[in-house]
Design an enzyme around this catalytic site. Structure first.
Site, PDB file in Angstrom:
ATOM      1  N   HIS A  87      31.369  43.698  20.658  1.00 52.27           N
ATOM      2  CA  HIS A  87      31.747  42.330  20.658  1.00 52.27           C
ATOM      3  C   HIS A  87      30.638  41.473  20.375  1.00 52.27           C
ATOM      4  CE1 HIS A  87      30.380  43.540  24.597  1.00 52.27           C
ATOM      5  NE2 HIS A  87      29.967  42.100  24.770  1.00 52.27           N
ATOM      6  N   HIS A  93      29.654  37.553  20.394  1.00 51.52           N
ATOM      7  CA  HIS A  93      29.605  36.144  21.152  1.00 51.52           C
ATOM      8  C   HIS A  93      29.707  35.253  20.240  1.00 51.52           C
ATOM      9  CE1 HIS A  93      29.245  37.850  25.231  1.00 51.52           C
ATOM     10  NE2 HIS A  93      28.467  38.786  24.592  1.00 51.52           N
TER      11      HIS A  93
HETATM   12  P1  5GP Z   1      28.143  41.661  27.148  1.00 52.27           P
HETATM   13  O1  5GP Z   1      27.322  41.154  28.525  1.00 52.27           O
HETATM   14  O2  5GP Z   1      28.622  42.904  27.101  1.00 52.27           O
HETATM   15  O3  5GP Z   1      27.619  41.123  25.762  1.00 52.27           O
HETATM   16  O4  5GP Z   1      29.346  40.519  27.413  1.00 52.27           O
HETATM   17  C1  5GP Z   1      30.442  40.728  27.927  1.00 52.27           C
HETATM   18  C2  5GP Z   1      31.367  39.465  28.256  1.00 52.27           C
HETATM   19  O5  5GP Z   1      32.559  39.802  28.257  1.00 52.27           O
HETATM   20  C3  5GP Z   1      30.873  38.550  28.916  1.00 52.27           C
HETATM   21  O6  5GP Z   1      30.552  37.064  28.541  1.00 52.27           O
HETATM   22  C4  5GP Z   1      32.058  38.478  30.083  1.00 52.27           C
HETATM   23  O7  5GP Z   1      32.267  36.907  30.712  1.00 52.27           O
HETATM   24  C5  5GP Z   1      33.292  38.875  29.132  1.00 52.27           C
HETATM   25  N1  5GP Z   1      34.367  39.557  30.100  1.00 52.27           N
HETATM   26  C6  5GP Z   1      34.243  40.431  30.973  1.00 52.27           C
HETATM   27  N2  5GP Z   1      35.350  40.838  31.118  1.00 52.27           N
HETATM   28  C7  5GP Z   1      35.988  40.097  30.657  1.00 52.27           C
HETATM   29  C8  5GP Z   1      37.795  40.155  30.668  1.00 52.27           C
HETATM   30  O8  5GP Z   1      38.411  40.994  31.236  1.00 52.27           O
HETATM   31  N3  5GP Z   1      38.399  39.265  29.608  1.00 52.27           N
HETATM   32  C9  5GP Z   1      37.650  38.366  28.755  1.00 52.27           C
HETATM   33  N4  5GP Z   1      38.284  37.466  27.872  1.00 52.27           N
HETATM   34  N5  5GP Z   1      36.331  38.453  28.702  1.00 52.27           N
HETATM   35  C10 5GP Z   1      35.762  39.431  29.594  1.00 52.27           C
END
Ligand code: 5GP
Length: 124
Positions: A110, A112
């Site tokens: 993903h 951001h």
């Molecule tokens: P990472 O740390 O893996 O780069 O970011 C994961 C992101 O996914 C975090 O910013 C978190 O808030 C978001 N996130 C986690 N679970 C969900 C979800 O069920 N729905 C959405 N829309 N975002 C999520």
């Protein structure tokens, strides 16, 4: 907990379930290559997550294994989503967390997209 980047793709991860329509999301964009939706815990006024349609654990996996068409389609989608959100003139940030040191928690690539206020310099 950050993911172990050496694990194979897990079809049960949250973003795979959102892609399959099994979990809800606030969708902001979708095309052949990408789906984008609002982050559930936004860290800026605009905080959008962009995921590829294909099953890739991380940016490392995607950049090594995805086809040129998938990479181009995904990159164009990220740019289009930022334009659609009105972020180009004020500016914005695109971030990929990768693996343990990157703090990646969801094992489906993903991007951001952050914007809507001055974001400061880099990390920390
Ligand atoms: P990472 O740390 O893996 O780069 O970011 C994961 C992101 O996914 C975090 O910013 C978190 O808030 C978001 N996130 C986690 N679970 C969900 C979800 O069920 N729905 C959405 N829309 N975002 C999520």
């Amino acid at each position: 907990m950050p993911i172990d980047p050496t694990l194979p793709y897990d079809d049960a991860n949250i973003f795979a379930r959102i892609l399959r329509g099994e979990l809800p999301s606030k969708k902001v964009y979708e095309d052949e290559w990408a789906l984008a939706f609002d982050d559930i815990a936004p860290q800026a006024p605009v905080h959008i997550l962009v995921i590829p349609k294909g099953s890739y654990v991380s940016w490392d996996d995607f950049s090594a294994q995805a086809s040129d068409a998938e990479i181009a389609g995904f990159a164009r989608a990220v740019g289009q989503i930022a334009r659609d959100a009105g972020l180009v003139e004020p500016g914005y940030r695109v971030l990929y967390n990768v693996g343990l040191h990157g703090g990646q928690e969801i094992p489906h690539l993903h991007a951001h997209i952050f914007g809507g206020r001055p974001l400061g310099r880099m990390i920390g």
